[in-house]
Design a protein around this motif. Sequence first.
Motif, PDB file in Angstrom:
ATOM      1  N   ARG A 255       0.829  -1.209   0.000  1.00  0.00           N
ATOM      2  CA  ARG A 255       0.000   0.000   0.000  1.00  0.00           C
ATOM      3  C   ARG A 255       0.865   1.262   0.000  1.00  0.00           C
ATOM      4  O   ARG A 255       0.516   2.262  -0.626  1.00  0.00           O
ATOM      5  CB  ARG A 255      -0.970  -0.047   1.165  1.00  0.00           C
ATOM      6  CG  ARG A 255      -2.024  -1.138   0.893  1.00  0.00           C
ATOM      7  CD  ARG A 255      -2.960  -1.389   1.996  1.00  0.00           C
ATOM      8  NE  ARG A 255      -3.967  -0.347   2.110  1.00  0.00           N
ATOM      9  CZ  ARG A 255      -4.979  -0.406   2.964  1.00  0.00           C
ATOM     10  NH1 ARG A 255      -5.120  -1.464   3.741  1.00  0.00           N
ATOM     11  NH2 ARG A 255      -5.844   0.567   3.042  1.00  0.00           N
ATOM     12  N   VAL A 256       2.007   1.210   0.672  1.00  0.00           N
ATOM     13  CA  VAL A 256       2.949   2.330   0.638  1.00  0.00           C
ATOM     14  C   VAL A 256       3.470   2.514  -0.790  1.00  0.00           C
ATOM     15  O   VAL A 256       3.487   3.637  -1.319  1.00  0.00           O
ATOM     16  CB  VAL A 256       4.116   2.098   1.629  1.00  0.00           C
ATOM     17  CG1 VAL A 256       5.287   3.016   1.339  1.00  0.00           C
ATOM     18  CG2 VAL A 256       3.630   2.277   3.068  1.00  0.00           C
ATOM     19  N   GLU A 257       3.878   1.417  -1.415  1.00  0.00           N
ATOM     20  CA  GLU A 257       4.392   1.493  -2.785  1.00  0.00           C
ATOM     21  C   GLU A 257       3.325   2.020  -3.742  1.00  0.00           C
ATOM     22  O   GLU A 257       3.619   2.840  -4.624  1.00  0.00           O
ATOM     23  CB  GLU A 257       4.900   0.122  -3.229  1.00  0.00           C
ATOM     24  CG  GLU A 257       6.175  -0.283  -2.513  1.00  0.00           C
ATOM     25  CD  GLU A 257       6.580  -1.734  -2.725  1.00  0.00           C
ATOM     26  OE1 GLU A 257       5.757  -2.522  -3.265  1.00  0.00           O
ATOM     27  OE2 GLU A 257       7.705  -2.093  -2.343  1.00  0.00           O
ATOM     28  N   ALA A 258       2.088   1.572  -3.581  1.00  0.00           N
ATOM     29  CA  ALA A 258       0.998   2.030  -4.456  1.00  0.00           C
ATOM     30  C   ALA A 258       0.716   3.518  -4.254  1.00  0.00           C
ATOM     31  O   ALA A 258       0.518   4.251  -5.226  1.00  0.00           O
ATOM     32  CB  ALA A 258      -0.262   1.209  -4.192  1.00  0.00           C
ATOM     33  N   ALA A 259       0.721   3.969  -3.009  1.00  0.00           N
ATOM     34  CA  ALA A 259       0.472   5.388  -2.729  1.00  0.00           C
ATOM     35  C   ALA A 259       1.576   6.257  -3.325  1.00  0.00           C
ATOM     36  O   ALA A 259       1.299   7.315  -3.906  1.00  0.00           O
ATOM     37  CB  ALA A 259       0.361   5.620  -1.219  1.00  0.00           C
ATOM     38  N   LEU A 260       2.805   5.822  -3.217  1.00  0.00           N
ATOM     39  CA  LEU A 260       3.920   6.572  -3.796  1.00  0.00           C
ATOM     40  C   LEU A 260       3.863   6.568  -5.317  1.00  0.00           C
ATOM     41  O   LEU A 260       4.179   7.574  -5.956  1.00  0.00           O
ATOM     42  CB  LEU A 260       5.260   6.014  -3.298  1.00  0.00           C
ATOM     43  CG  LEU A 260       5.575   6.309  -1.840  1.00  0.00           C
ATOM     44  CD1 LEU A 260       6.774   5.485  -1.362  1.00  0.00           C
ATOM     45  CD2 LEU A 260       5.840   7.802  -1.626  1.00  0.00           C
ATOM     46  N   ALA A 261       3.457   5.454  -5.900  1.00  0.00           N
ATOM     47  CA  ALA A 261       3.342   5.365  -7.362  1.00  0.00           C
ATOM     48  C   ALA A 261       2.267   6.319  -7.877  1.00  0.00           C
ATOM     49  O   ALA A 261       2.446   6.941  -8.934  1.00  0.00           O
ATOM     50  CB  ALA A 261       3.038   3.939  -7.784  1.00  0.00           C
ATOM     51  N   ARG A 262       1.179   6.483  -7.121  1.00  0.00           N
ATOM     52  CA  ARG A 262       0.106   7.384  -7.556  1.00  0.00           C
ATOM     53  C   ARG A 262       0.564   8.838  -7.602  1.00  0.00           C
ATOM     54  O   ARG A 262       0.168   9.570  -8.484  1.00  0.00           O
ATOM     55  CB  ARG A 262      -1.105   7.250  -6.629  1.00  0.00           C
ATOM     56  CG  ARG A 262      -1.932   6.013  -6.885  1.00  0.00           C
ATOM     57  CD  ARG A 262      -3.268   6.054  -6.158  1.00  0.00           C
ATOM     58  NE  ARG A 262      -3.147   6.100  -4.721  1.00  0.00           N
ATOM     59  CZ  ARG A 262      -3.064   5.023  -3.938  1.00  0.00           C
ATOM     60  NH1 ARG A 262      -3.098   3.818  -4.449  1.00  0.00           N
ATOM     61  NH2 ARG A 262      -2.978   5.160  -2.631  1.00  0.00           N
ATOM     62  N   VAL A 263       1.415   9.236  -6.657  1.00  0.00           N
ATOM     63  CA  VAL A 263       1.838  10.645  -6.644  1.00  0.00           C
ATOM     64  C   VAL A 263       3.021  10.911  -7.567  1.00  0.00           C
ATOM     65  O   VAL A 263       3.289  12.053  -7.892  1.00  0.00           O
ATOM     66  CB  VAL A 263       2.167  11.154  -5.210  1.00  0.00           C
ATOM     67  CG1 VAL A 263       0.935  11.171  -4.360  1.00  0.00           C
ATOM     68  CG2 VAL A 263       3.279  10.373  -4.576  1.00  0.00           C
ATOM     69  N   SER A 264       3.717   9.874  -7.991  1.00  0.00           N
ATOM     70  CA  SER A 264       4.879  10.091  -8.864  1.00  0.00           C
ATOM     71  C   SER A 264       4.494  10.135 -10.339  1.00  0.00           C
ATOM     72  O   SER A 264       5.319  10.380 -11.183  1.00  0.00           O
ATOM     73  CB  SER A 264       5.933   9.010  -8.638  1.00  0.00           C
ATOM     74  OG  SER A 264       5.450   7.760  -9.095  1.00  0.00           O
ATOM     75  N   ARG A 265       3.237   9.899 -10.648  1.00  0.00           N
ATOM     76  CA  ARG A 265       2.775   9.926 -12.040  1.00  0.00           C
ATOM     77  C   ARG A 265       2.678  11.322 -12.554  1.00  0.00           C
ATOM     78  O   ARG A 265       2.411  12.267 -11.972  1.00  0.00           O
ATOM     79  CB  ARG A 265       1.403   9.248 -12.176  1.00  0.00           C
ATOM     80  CG  ARG A 265       1.480   7.775 -11.929  1.00  0.00           C
ATOM     81  CD  ARG A 265       0.128   7.157 -12.084  1.00  0.00           C
ATOM     82  NE  ARG A 265       0.225   5.759 -11.682  1.00  0.00           N
ATOM     83  CZ  ARG A 265      -0.810   5.056 -11.308  1.00  0.00           C
ATOM     84  NH1 ARG A 265      -1.991   5.575 -11.263  1.00  0.00           N
ATOM     85  NH2 ARG A 265      -0.666   3.805 -10.977  1.00  0.00           N
TER      86      ARG A 265
END
Length: 124
Positions: A114-124
Amino acid sequence: MSTILLVEDDPDIRHLVSYKLTKAGFDVVEAADGPAALRAVAHHPPDLVLLDVRMPRMSGIEVCRELRAGSLGPAVPIIMLTARSRPQDLEQGYAAGATEYIVKPFSPRDLQERVEAALARVSR
Protein backbone atom coordinates in the motif's frame (compact mmCIF):
# COMPACT_ATOMS: atom_id res chain seq x y z
CA MET A 1 14.87 6.49 -2.70
CA SER A 2 11.62 7.67 -1.08
CA THR A 3 11.60 8.94 2.48
CA ILE A 4 8.85 7.74 4.78
CA LEU A 5 8.04 9.39 8.09
CA LEU A 6 6.80 6.70 10.48
CA VAL A 7 4.93 8.12 13.46
CA GLU A 8 4.10 5.38 15.99
CA ASP A 9 4.26 5.45 19.77
CA ASP A 10 4.49 1.66 20.19
CA PRO A 11 8.22 0.82 19.89
CA ASP A 12 7.57 -2.77 18.77
CA ILE A 13 5.30 -1.74 15.91
CA ARG A 14 7.62 1.14 15.02
CA HIS A 15 10.61 -1.24 14.84
CA LEU A 16 8.73 -3.85 12.77
CA VAL A 17 7.43 -1.34 10.24
CA SER A 18 10.73 0.50 10.02
CA TYR A 19 12.62 -2.76 9.48
CA LYS A 20 10.24 -3.97 6.77
CA LEU A 21 10.28 -0.68 4.86
CA THR A 22 14.04 -0.22 5.18
CA LYS A 23 14.55 -3.74 3.77
CA ALA A 24 12.26 -2.74 0.88
CA GLY A 25 14.60 0.14 0.03
CA PHE A 26 12.91 3.09 1.73
CA ASP A 27 14.60 5.69 3.89
CA VAL A 28 12.58 5.66 7.13
CA VAL A 29 12.54 8.51 9.62
CA GLU A 30 10.94 7.56 12.94
CA ALA A 31 8.96 9.67 15.39
CA ALA A 32 7.35 8.45 18.60
CA ASP A 33 4.72 11.21 18.93
CA GLY A 34 3.05 14.11 17.18
CA PRO A 35 5.40 16.93 18.19
CA ALA A 36 8.41 14.85 17.08
CA ALA A 37 6.67 14.19 13.76
CA LEU A 38 6.09 17.90 13.15
CA ARG A 39 9.76 18.62 13.91
CA ALA A 40 10.86 15.82 11.56
CA VAL A 41 8.75 17.19 8.70
CA ALA A 42 10.25 20.65 9.21
CA HIS A 43 13.81 19.25 8.98
CA HIS A 44 13.33 16.66 6.24
CA PRO A 45 10.00 16.68 4.33
CA PRO A 46 8.93 13.08 3.62
CA ASP A 47 7.49 11.56 0.48
CA LEU A 48 4.88 9.70 2.55
CA VAL A 49 3.72 9.66 6.18
CA LEU A 50 2.59 6.59 8.14
CA LEU A 51 0.69 7.97 11.10
CA ASP A 52 -0.71 6.22 14.16
CA VAL A 53 -4.01 7.70 15.34
CA ARG A 54 -3.83 7.11 19.09
CA MET A 55 -0.71 8.65 20.56
CA PRO A 56 0.14 10.58 23.71
CA ARG A 57 0.48 14.38 23.66
CA MET A 58 -1.10 14.81 20.23
CA SER A 59 -3.40 12.50 18.28
CA GLY A 60 -2.67 11.39 14.75
CA ILE A 61 -5.79 13.26 13.65
CA GLU A 62 -4.34 16.50 15.03
CA VAL A 63 -0.97 15.80 13.41
CA CYS A 64 -2.64 15.06 10.08
CA ARG A 65 -4.56 18.35 10.18
CA GLU A 66 -1.40 20.31 11.00
CA LEU A 67 0.58 18.60 8.25
CA ARG A 68 -2.12 19.31 5.67
CA ALA A 69 -2.42 22.94 6.78
CA GLY A 70 1.36 23.42 6.84
CA SER A 71 4.17 22.87 4.42
CA LEU A 72 3.29 19.26 3.60
CA GLY A 73 0.23 20.26 1.60
CA PRO A 74 -2.20 17.91 -0.12
CA ALA A 75 0.19 16.02 -2.42
CA VAL A 76 2.09 13.91 0.13
CA PRO A 77 0.21 10.71 1.01
CA ILE A 78 -0.68 10.24 4.68
CA ILE A 79 -1.62 6.70 5.63
CA MET A 80 -3.26 6.34 9.03
CA LEU A 81 -2.43 3.24 11.08
CA THR A 82 -4.91 2.45 13.82
CA ALA A 83 -6.88 -0.15 15.71
CA ARG A 84 -9.96 2.07 15.42
CA SER A 85 -12.11 0.75 12.61
CA ARG A 86 -15.60 2.17 13.14
CA PRO A 87 -17.02 4.05 10.14
CA GLN A 88 -16.92 7.33 12.10
CA ASP A 89 -13.21 6.77 12.85
CA LEU A 90 -12.46 6.41 9.15
CA GLU A 91 -14.57 9.49 8.35
CA GLN A 92 -12.64 11.49 10.93
CA GLY A 93 -9.30 10.35 9.47
CA TYR A 94 -10.27 11.20 5.91
CA ALA A 95 -11.75 14.53 7.01
CA ALA A 96 -8.41 15.40 8.63
CA GLY A 97 -6.63 14.77 5.33
CA ALA A 98 -5.63 11.10 5.38
CA THR A 99 -5.07 9.51 2.00
CA GLU A 100 -5.56 5.97 3.24
CA TYR A 101 -6.49 4.11 6.40
CA ILE A 102 -4.94 0.80 7.52
CA VAL A 103 -6.46 -1.03 10.47
CA LYS A 104 -4.27 -2.85 13.00
CA PRO A 105 -3.36 -5.64 13.09
CA PHE A 106 -2.05 -5.49 9.55
CA SER A 107 0.20 -7.60 7.38
CA PRO A 108 3.66 -6.05 6.89
CA ARG A 109 3.53 -7.18 3.27
CA ASP A 110 0.15 -5.48 2.75
CA LEU A 111 1.50 -2.32 4.36
CA GLN A 112 4.52 -2.30 2.06
CA GLU A 113 2.32 -2.83 -1.00
CA ARG A 114 0.00 0.00 0.00
CA VAL A 115 2.95 2.33 0.64
CA GLU A 116 4.39 1.49 -2.78
CA ALA A 117 1.00 2.03 -4.46
CA ALA A 118 0.47 5.39 -2.73
CA LEU A 119 3.92 6.57 -3.80
CA ALA A 120 3.34 5.37 -7.36
CA ARG A 121 0.11 7.38 -7.56
CA VAL A 122 1.84 10.64 -6.64
CA SER A 123 4.88 10.09 -8.86
CA ARG A 124 2.77 9.93 -12.04
